[in-house]
Motif scaffolding. Sequence first.
Motif, PDB file in Angstrom:
ATOM      1  N   SER A 209      49.172  36.651  46.410  1.00 14.72           N
ATOM      2  CA  SER A 209      49.407  37.050  45.018  1.00 14.72           C
ATOM      3  C   SER A 209      49.399  38.561  44.886  1.00 14.72           C
ATOM      4  CB  SER A 209      48.320  36.454  44.116  1.00 14.72           C
ATOM      5  OG  SER A 209      48.408  36.975  42.806  1.00 14.72           O
ATOM      6  N   ASN A 210      50.462  39.112  44.296  1.00 14.55           N
ATOM      7  CA  ASN A 210      50.544  40.540  44.002  1.00 14.55           C
ATOM      8  C   ASN A 210      49.780  40.784  42.700  1.00 14.55           C
ATOM      9  OD1 ASN A 210      51.218  43.161  43.362  1.00 14.55           O
ATOM     10  ND2 ASN A 210      53.358  42.957  43.961  1.00 14.55           N
TER      11      ASN A 210
ATOM     12  N   ASP B 250      40.651  40.650  47.572  1.00 14.56           N
ATOM     13  CA  ASP B 250      39.628  40.297  46.582  1.00 14.56           C
ATOM     14  C   ASP B 250      40.293  39.897  45.269  1.00 14.56           C
ATOM     15  OD1 ASP B 250      39.832  42.735  44.713  1.00 14.56           O
ATOM     16  OD2 ASP B 250      39.477  43.718  46.634  1.00 14.56           O
ATOM     17  N   GLU B 251      39.480  39.371  44.357  1.00 11.32           N
ATOM     18  CA  GLU B 251      39.984  38.912  43.063  1.00 11.32           C
ATOM     19  C   GLU B 251      39.892  39.978  41.975  1.00 11.32           C
ATOM     20  OE1 GLU B 251      39.305  34.558  41.902  1.00 11.32           O
ATOM     21  OE2 GLU B 251      37.535  35.019  43.112  1.00 11.32           O
ATOM     22  N   GLY B 252      39.308  41.139  42.285  1.00  8.30           N
ATOM     23  CA  GLY B 252      39.011  42.131  41.250  1.00  8.30           C
ATOM     24  C   GLY B 252      40.231  42.768  40.600  1.00  8.30           C
ATOM     25  N   PHE B 253      40.067  43.160  39.322  1.00 11.87           N
ATOM     26  CA  PHE B 253      41.124  43.823  38.568  1.00 11.87           C
ATOM     27  C   PHE B 253      40.668  45.138  37.935  1.00 11.87           C
ATOM     28  CE2 PHE B 253      42.553  39.418  38.569  1.00 11.87           C
ATOM     29  CZ  PHE B 253      43.899  39.552  38.849  1.00 11.87           C
ATOM     30  N   GLY B 254      39.356  45.264  37.664  1.00 13.48           N
ATOM     31  CA  GLY B 254      38.860  46.415  36.916  1.00 13.48           C
ATOM     32  C   GLY B 254      39.185  47.751  37.548  1.00 13.48           C
TER      33      GLY B 254
ATOM     34  N   THR C 294      41.553  52.595  44.688  1.00 15.88           N
ATOM     35  CA  THR C 294      41.978  51.861  45.876  1.00 15.88           C
ATOM     36  C   THR C 294      40.866  50.997  46.455  1.00 15.88           C
ATOM     37  OG1 THR C 294      41.398  53.762  47.274  1.00 15.88           O
ATOM     38  CG2 THR C 294      43.684  53.602  46.515  1.00 15.88           C
ATOM     39  N   ALA C 295      39.710  50.933  45.787  1.00 14.67           N
ATOM     40  CA  ALA C 295      38.595  50.130  46.291  1.00 14.67           C
ATOM     41  C   ALA C 295      38.885  48.644  46.192  1.00 14.67           C
ATOM     42  CB  ALA C 295      37.320  50.469  45.526  1.00 14.67           C
ATOM     43  N   GLN C 296      39.818  48.249  45.349  1.00 18.50           N
ATOM     44  CA  GLN C 296      40.182  46.841  45.230  1.00 18.50           C
ATOM     45  C   GLN C 296      41.586  46.624  45.775  1.00 18.50           C
ATOM     46  OE1 GLN C 296      39.303  46.288  40.989  1.00 18.50           O
ATOM     47  NE2 GLN C 296      37.580  44.987  41.570  1.00 18.50           N
ATOM     48  N   SER C 297      41.786  45.468  46.369  1.00 13.97           N
ATOM     49  CA  SER C 297      43.072  45.186  47.012  1.00 13.97           C
ATOM     50  C   SER C 297      44.177  44.955  45.987  1.00 13.97           C
ATOM     51  CB  SER C 297      42.940  43.965  47.920  1.00 13.97           C
ATOM     52  OG  SER C 297      42.697  42.792  47.158  1.00 13.97           O
ATOM     53  N   HIS C 298      45.391  45.286  46.376  1.00 12.57           N
ATOM     54  CA  HIS C 298      46.562  45.014  45.541  1.00 12.57           C
ATOM     55  C   HIS C 298      46.969  43.552  45.641  1.00 12.57           C
ATOM     56  CE1 HIS C 298      48.158  49.431  45.206  1.00 12.57           C
ATOM     57  NE2 HIS C 298      46.855  49.359  45.137  1.00 12.57           N
TER      58      HIS C 298
ATOM     59  N   GLU D 182      43.301  38.223  31.037  1.00 17.55           N
ATOM     60  CA  GLU D 182      41.914  37.873  30.716  1.00 17.55           C
ATOM     61  C   GLU D 182      41.506  36.553  31.350  1.00 17.55           C
ATOM     62  OE1 GLU D 182      39.685  39.837  29.344  1.00 17.55           O
ATOM     63  OE2 GLU D 182      41.284  41.336  29.360  1.00 17.55           O
ATOM     64  N   ILE D 183      42.476  35.646  31.481  1.00 17.90           N
ATOM     65  CA  ILE D 183      42.189  34.368  32.131  1.00 17.90           C
ATOM     66  C   ILE D 183      41.917  34.586  33.613  1.00 17.90           C
ATOM     67  CG2 ILE D 183      43.144  32.112  32.762  1.00 17.90           C
ATOM     68  CD1 ILE D 183      44.722  32.158  30.168  1.00 17.90           C
ATOM     69  N   PHE D 184      42.767  35.409  34.256  1.00 15.95           N
ATOM     70  CA  PHE D 184      42.618  35.635  35.686  1.00 15.95           C
ATOM     71  C   PHE D 184      41.405  36.499  36.019  1.00 15.95           C
ATOM     72  CE2 PHE D 184      47.092  34.265  35.867  1.00 15.95           C
ATOM     73  CZ  PHE D 184      47.003  33.364  36.922  1.00 15.95           C
ATOM     74  N   LYS D 185      40.846  37.163  35.032  1.00 18.10           N
ATOM     75  CA  LYS D 185      39.621  37.932  35.262  1.00 18.10           C
ATOM     76  C   LYS D 185      38.397  37.033  35.388  1.00 18.10           C
ATOM     77  CE  LYS D 185      40.601  42.451  33.162  1.00 18.10           C
ATOM     78  NZ  LYS D 185      40.214  43.367  32.043  1.00 18.10           N
ATOM     79  N   ARG D 186      38.524  35.803  34.937  1.00 15.23           N
ATOM     80  CA  ARG D 186      37.394  34.886  35.021  1.00 15.23           C
ATOM     81  C   ARG D 186      37.063  34.612  36.485  1.00 15.23           C
ATOM     82  NH1 ARG D 186      39.732  30.380  30.737  1.00 15.23           N
ATOM     83  NH2 ARG D 186      39.779  31.740  28.889  1.00 15.23           N
ATOM     84  N   PRO D 187      35.781  34.526  36.807  1.00 14.77           N
ATOM     85  CA  PRO D 187      35.385  34.281  38.191  1.00 14.77           C
ATOM     86  C   PRO D 187      36.066  33.052  38.778  1.00 14.77           C
ATOM     87  CG  PRO D 187      33.465  34.830  36.858  1.00 14.77           C
ATOM     88  CD  PRO D 187      34.610  34.655  35.908  1.00 14.77           C
ATOM     89  N   GLN D 188      36.656  33.228  39.934  1.00 12.31           N
ATOM     90  CA  GLN D 188      37.230  32.143  40.725  1.00 12.31           C
ATOM     91  C   GLN D 188      38.559  31.630  40.203  1.00 12.31           C
ATOM     92  OE1 GLN D 188      34.209  29.253  41.877  1.00 12.31           O
ATOM     93  NE2 GLN D 188      35.752  27.743  42.452  1.00 12.31           N
TER      94      GLN D 188
END
Length: 289
Positions: A107-108, A26-30, A37-41, A119-125
């Motif tokens: 992407s790691n 997934d793209e998540g960072f929060g 561990t709910a979001q992928s590394h 902050e840029i990579f947090k933007r959707p997509q």
Amino acid sequence: MSEPLAIVPQTDGVHRFVAYVDEAGDEGFGKLAAGNTAQSHWLSLGAAVVNEENDRHLPGWRDEIMSAFVSKKNQRDLHFRDLNHDQKVHACATIATKPIGGCVISSNKITILDANELEIFKRPQHLYNYLTRFLLERITAACKRRASAEGAKASLKVVFSRRKGTDYDNMRQYLEFMRDGKEKMKPVRSIDWSVLNPADIAVENHKVRAGLQIADLFTSAIWKALEPNVYGRCEDRYAKELAGRLLKINGHTLNCGLTIIPPYSKCPLSSDQRAFLDWVIDQKKKARG
């Protein structure tokens, strides 16, 4: 084993290829930043690439896999995540015998947490589009190399697996922006626009296209080799089964059929991850030996 990217003689001097694209992770960072561990590394974006003739055989190759599973033999929707370990091994081993090329960008995300661009990579997509660029750079280059070896031109059609929250019109505009040279900083590599027209991008549902289901195998197999499970371990068996089908340049898979971001020399890796990537690199040495 046949070439990862097979070709068929054409009368008009153009070799046509199709790339089916899917993602894993997934793209998540929060939650990742909070140690959850709910979001992928890792986020992986990958493709299965075939020539126009072999594109017709993909449903049959998918059915060949499914027919081996007693509980799934009448199904036509192959999902890596729904298979058990033995089924995943069989599915990957079967595709490894087919004239299909694989290309995966991983992407790691952990390395982005401390980057100025977070902050840029947090933007959707944004991360998805970023990896798409890397993917298409490598696929268009591989298609052109393969066609040029036969004195022909190359043409590529790209089919994305429909993904919730992804604006594909936005992606086309992003590609057109790059094609038209409007970027402020010139990239080190570039998508080969003689091979791909942004208009030749389609979006389909995973369950209706066998090519997308096979792309899922490539992408998820590599992702599992890099993404730690709840015990901190990675599973590289599936990726090793498919490694021979990954695109190569001068015999090298890393940074062609398999690209990690940041690069191997700068990426913090666990012992499992490093062992897998070292194994990939070592295949070139064994081929020369």
